[in-house]
Design an enzyme around this catalytic site. Structure first.
Site, PDB file in Angstrom:
ATOM      1  N   GLY A   1      17.757  92.352  29.078  1.00  0.00           N
ATOM      2  CA  GLY A   1      18.073  91.041  29.715  1.00  0.00           C
ATOM      3  C   GLY A   1      19.076  91.186  30.855  1.00  0.00           C
ATOM      4  O   GLY A   1      18.527  91.138  32.042  1.00  0.00           O
ATOM      5  N   ALA A   2      20.316  91.878  30.338  1.00  0.00           N
ATOM      6  CA  ALA A   2      21.311  92.276  31.384  1.00  0.00           C
ATOM      7  C   ALA A   2      20.783  93.361  32.377  1.00  0.00           C
ATOM      8  O   ALA A   2      21.164  93.197  33.631  1.00  0.00           O
ATOM      9  CB  ALA A   2      22.582  92.563  30.655  1.00  0.00           C
TER      10      ALA A   2
ATOM     11  N   ALA B   1      15.633 105.499  39.242  1.00  0.00           N
ATOM     12  CA  ALA B   1      16.600 105.109  38.025  1.00  0.00           C
ATOM     13  C   ALA B   1      16.406 106.388  37.245  1.00  0.00           C
ATOM     14  O   ALA B   1      17.612 106.818  36.443  1.00  0.00           O
ATOM     15  CB  ALA B   1      16.061 103.852  37.368  1.00  0.00           C
TER      16      ALA B   1
ATOM     17  N   ASN C   1       4.816  98.724  28.353  1.00  0.00           N
ATOM     18  CA  ASN C   1       4.975 100.381  28.363  1.00  0.00           C
ATOM     19  C   ASN C   1       3.733 100.645  27.592  1.00  0.00           C
ATOM     20  O   ASN C   1       2.955 100.023  27.165  1.00  0.00           O
ATOM     21  CB  ASN C   1       6.090 100.889  28.349  1.00  0.00           C
TER      22      ASN C   1
ATOM     23  N   GLY D   1       3.031 106.676  36.188  1.00  0.00           N
ATOM     24  CA  GLY D   1       2.832 105.608  37.042  1.00  0.00           C
ATOM     25  C   GLY D   1       2.522 104.293  36.374  1.00  0.00           C
ATOM     26  O   GLY D   1       3.147 103.911  35.218  1.00  0.00           O
TER      27      GLY D   1
ATOM     28  N   GLU E   1      14.163  90.530  23.442  1.00  0.00           N
ATOM     29  CA  GLU E   1      15.410  90.524  22.464  1.00  0.00           C
ATOM     30  C   GLU E   1      16.372  89.378  22.016  1.00  0.00           C
ATOM     31  O   GLU E   1      17.430  89.406  21.774  1.00  0.00           O
ATOM     32  CB  GLU E   1      16.307  91.674  23.186  1.00  0.00           C
TER      33      GLU E   1
ATOM     34  N   SER F   1      22.415 103.556  36.699  1.00  0.00           N
ATOM     35  CA  SER F   1      21.257 104.299  37.372  1.00  0.00           C
ATOM     36  C   SER F   1      20.378 103.358  38.009  1.00  0.00           C
ATOM     37  O   SER F   1      19.583 103.780  39.003  1.00  0.00           O
ATOM     38  CB  SER F   1      20.706 105.061  36.375  1.00  0.00           C
TER      39      SER F   1
ATOM     40  N   GLY G   1       5.117 105.461  32.418  1.00  0.00           N
ATOM     41  CA  GLY G   1       6.239 106.525  32.648  1.00  0.00           C
ATOM     42  C   GLY G   1       5.788 107.325  33.840  1.00  0.00           C
ATOM     43  O   GLY G   1       5.637 106.844  34.940  1.00  0.00           O
TER      44      GLY G   1
ATOM     45  N   ALA H   1      16.169 102.953  31.307  1.00  0.00           N
ATOM     46  CA  ALA H   1      16.460 101.881  32.191  1.00  0.00           C
ATOM     47  C   ALA H   1      15.169 101.861  33.340  1.00  0.00           C
ATOM     48  O   ALA H   1      15.110 101.322  34.204  1.00  0.00           O
ATOM     49  CB  ALA H   1      17.452 101.539  32.720  1.00  0.00           C
ATOM     50  N   ALA H   2      14.081 102.840  33.258  1.00  0.00           N
ATOM     51  CA  ALA H   2      13.063 103.123  34.238  1.00  0.00           C
ATOM     52  C   ALA H   2      12.315 101.860  34.158  1.00  0.00           C
ATOM     53  O   ALA H   2      11.979 101.181  35.120  1.00  0.00           O
ATOM     54  CB  ALA H   2      12.328 104.257  34.057  1.00  0.00           C
ATOM     55  N   GLY H   3      11.919 101.550  32.879  1.00  0.00           N
ATOM     56  CA  GLY H   3      11.277 100.134  32.704  1.00  0.00           C
ATOM     57  C   GLY H   3      12.141  98.926  33.385  1.00  0.00           C
ATOM     58  O   GLY H   3      11.377  97.963  33.684  1.00  0.00           O
ATOM     59  N   ASP H   4      13.442  98.913  33.152  1.00  0.00           N
ATOM     60  CA  ASP H   4      14.224  97.587  33.570  1.00  0.00           C
ATOM     61  C   ASP H   4      14.102  97.864  34.949  1.00  0.00           C
ATOM     62  O   ASP H   4      14.210  96.453  35.693  1.00  0.00           O
ATOM     63  CB  ASP H   4      15.844  97.731  33.175  1.00  0.00           C
TER      64      ASP H   4
HETATM   65  P1  ADP Z   1       9.818 101.860  29.685  1.00  0.00           P
HETATM   66  O1  ADP Z   1      11.215 102.540  30.255  1.00  0.00           O
HETATM   67  O2  ADP Z   1       9.865 100.677  29.578  1.00  0.00           O
HETATM   68  O3  ADP Z   1       9.213 102.946  28.873  1.00  0.00           O
HETATM   69  P2  ADP Z   1       8.257 103.609  31.783  1.00  0.00           P
HETATM   70  O4  ADP Z   1       8.809 104.681  31.314  1.00  0.00           O
HETATM   71  O5  ADP Z   1       6.672 103.295  31.709  1.00  0.00           O
HETATM   72  O6  ADP Z   1       8.960 102.273  31.187  1.00  0.00           O
HETATM   73  O7  ADP Z   1       8.670 103.570  33.312  1.00  0.00           O
HETATM   74  C1  ADP Z   1       8.793 102.450  34.227  1.00  0.00           C
HETATM   75  C2  ADP Z   1       8.149 102.857  35.647  1.00  0.00           C
HETATM   76  O8  ADP Z   1       9.212 103.793  36.264  1.00  0.00           O
HETATM   77  C3  ADP Z   1       6.834 103.898  35.560  1.00  0.00           C
HETATM   78  O9  ADP Z   1       5.943 102.928  35.640  1.00  0.00           O
HETATM   79  C4  ADP Z   1       6.926 104.857  36.636  1.00  0.00           C
HETATM   80  O10 ADP Z   1       6.653 104.150  37.825  1.00  0.00           O
HETATM   81  C5  ADP Z   1       8.503 104.874  36.880  1.00  0.00           C
HETATM   82  N1  ADP Z   1       8.752 106.090  35.962  1.00  0.00           N
HETATM   83  C6  ADP Z   1       9.224 106.330  34.783  1.00  0.00           C
HETATM   84  N2  ADP Z   1       9.477 107.507  34.422  1.00  0.00           N
HETATM   85  C7  ADP Z   1       9.359 108.518  35.606  1.00  0.00           C
HETATM   86  C8  ADP Z   1       9.234 109.651  35.783  1.00  0.00           C
HETATM   87  N3  ADP Z   1       9.746 110.444  34.881  1.00  0.00           N
HETATM   88  N4  ADP Z   1       9.227 110.145  37.328  1.00  0.00           N
HETATM   89  C9  ADP Z   1       8.694 109.207  38.271  1.00  0.00           C
HETATM   90  N5  ADP Z   1       8.667 107.788  38.032  1.00  0.00           N
HETATM   91  C10 ADP Z   1       8.977 107.356  36.574  1.00  0.00           C
END
Ligand code: ADP
Length: 298
Positions: A39-40, A276, A179, A219, A135, A285, A216, A243-246
């Protein structure tokens, strides 16, 4: 504005030569504390993307809670509805071994004490987008979705972590973001490609009108009443995927709140997610709007 109803945690991280076995005591590194909780994290992600953000949640009176609130407030997030209560704060105990493998224990603490009756429609007034995760208790998420809709906001559920959700639950949200592993949990498809991601999104659309599946470094894909699409990931050097997803959710929410199309919102989300992963940590990040726009036009 963006209203986030969700978790706030303190992440306590210690490096270990290897993970201990039951009954064993090991010496680790000095611990580090980091601000966390989906959330945060998503509130900060939306703020950095230029959103006006209000965070609704609960922290404890153990010292961590006040630090978390002060940290969010100093950045410009409205935390008037994030109360410090008589309980421990949500904490994630994280050990990281030499190979970089994590072992994580989450103690939800105050997050589990955010009840449906604590949510007031006044706090949702003027919201264009409401952002939810899993959460905090499911009843609270459901009520937040109902209030959000009644307030005229678009309600986004990031269905993480994967919990058993009834089909009727998913119908409470306008947009579902999952994801690969969550997509697998909710529709049974082992999603590991854009094609399978799209199949999962189509299947989940039977319950929620718009579905985005993040993949991931492959895309993200989406399926909505307006159509379907695929946003490839941007190529970056990945340092830490935390935190990519966040980052993705925060950017998606802000773009949709600005009236952008789903395709544009997913593109900004993918840029934020890619940026991120180029930096270590969670909240530290998360990229700014300026960085994301510069990255997109480079
Ligand atoms: P989560 O962290 O929830 O598992 P993801 O891993 O699917 O989420 O990442 C969310 C988004 O961040 C992806 O849809 C993608 O666009 C971007 N992303 C994640 N990992 C990478 C990576 N290694 N390179 C480029 N973009 C990434």
């Amino acid at each position: 504005s963006i209203v986030v109803v969700g978790s706030l945690n303190m992440d306590l991280v210690v490096k270990v030569p290897r993970h201990p076995v039951p009954g064993e005591t090991l010496l680790g590194s000095d611990y580090e504390s980091h601000f966390g909780g989906k959330g945060a994290n998503q509130a900060v992600a939306a703020l950095r993307m230029g959103g006006k953000v209000r965070m609704i949640g609960r922290v404890g009176n153990d010292g961590f809670g006040e630090r978390i609130k002060a940290h969010l407030k100093a950045q410009g997030i409205n935390v008037n509805a994030t109360l410090c209560i008589n309980s421990p704060t949500g904490v994630a105990f994280i050990s990281v071994d030499k190979e970089g493998q994590n072992a994580i224990i989450v103690s939800p603490g105050a997050n589990s004490r955010l009840k449906p009756e604590h949510l007031s429609p006044i706090e949702f007034e003027g919201a264009s987008v409401v952002v939810l995760q899993l959460e905090v208790p499911l009843d609270t998420v459901r009520r937040a979705a109902r209030i959000g809709r009644e307030s005229g906001a678009r309600v986004i559920l990031n269905a993480a972590p994967a919990l058993p959700l009834a089909p009727a639950d998913l119908a409470l949200f306008d947009l579902l973001v999952v994801n690969e592993s969550e997509a697998h949990a909710y529709c049974g498809l082992a999603v590991d490609s854009p094609g399978l991601g799209l199949e999962a999104a189509r299947a989940l659309r039977e319950r929620c009108p718009t579905v985005v599946v993040t993949l991931g470094r492959q895309g993200a894909v989406w399926a909505s009443p307006e159509g379907e699409g695929y946003q490839p990931a941007f190529e970056v050097r990945a340092v830490d995927t935390t935190a990519a997803g966040d980052a993705f959710i925060g950017a998606l929410a802000v773009a949709l709140g600005e009236g952008k199309s789903l395709a544009e919102a997913v593109r900004l989300g993918a840029a934020a997610g890619a940026l991120a992963v180029t930096k270590p940590g969670a909240q530290s990040s998360l990229p700014s709007r300026l960085e994301a726009e510069a990255f997109l036009s480079a």
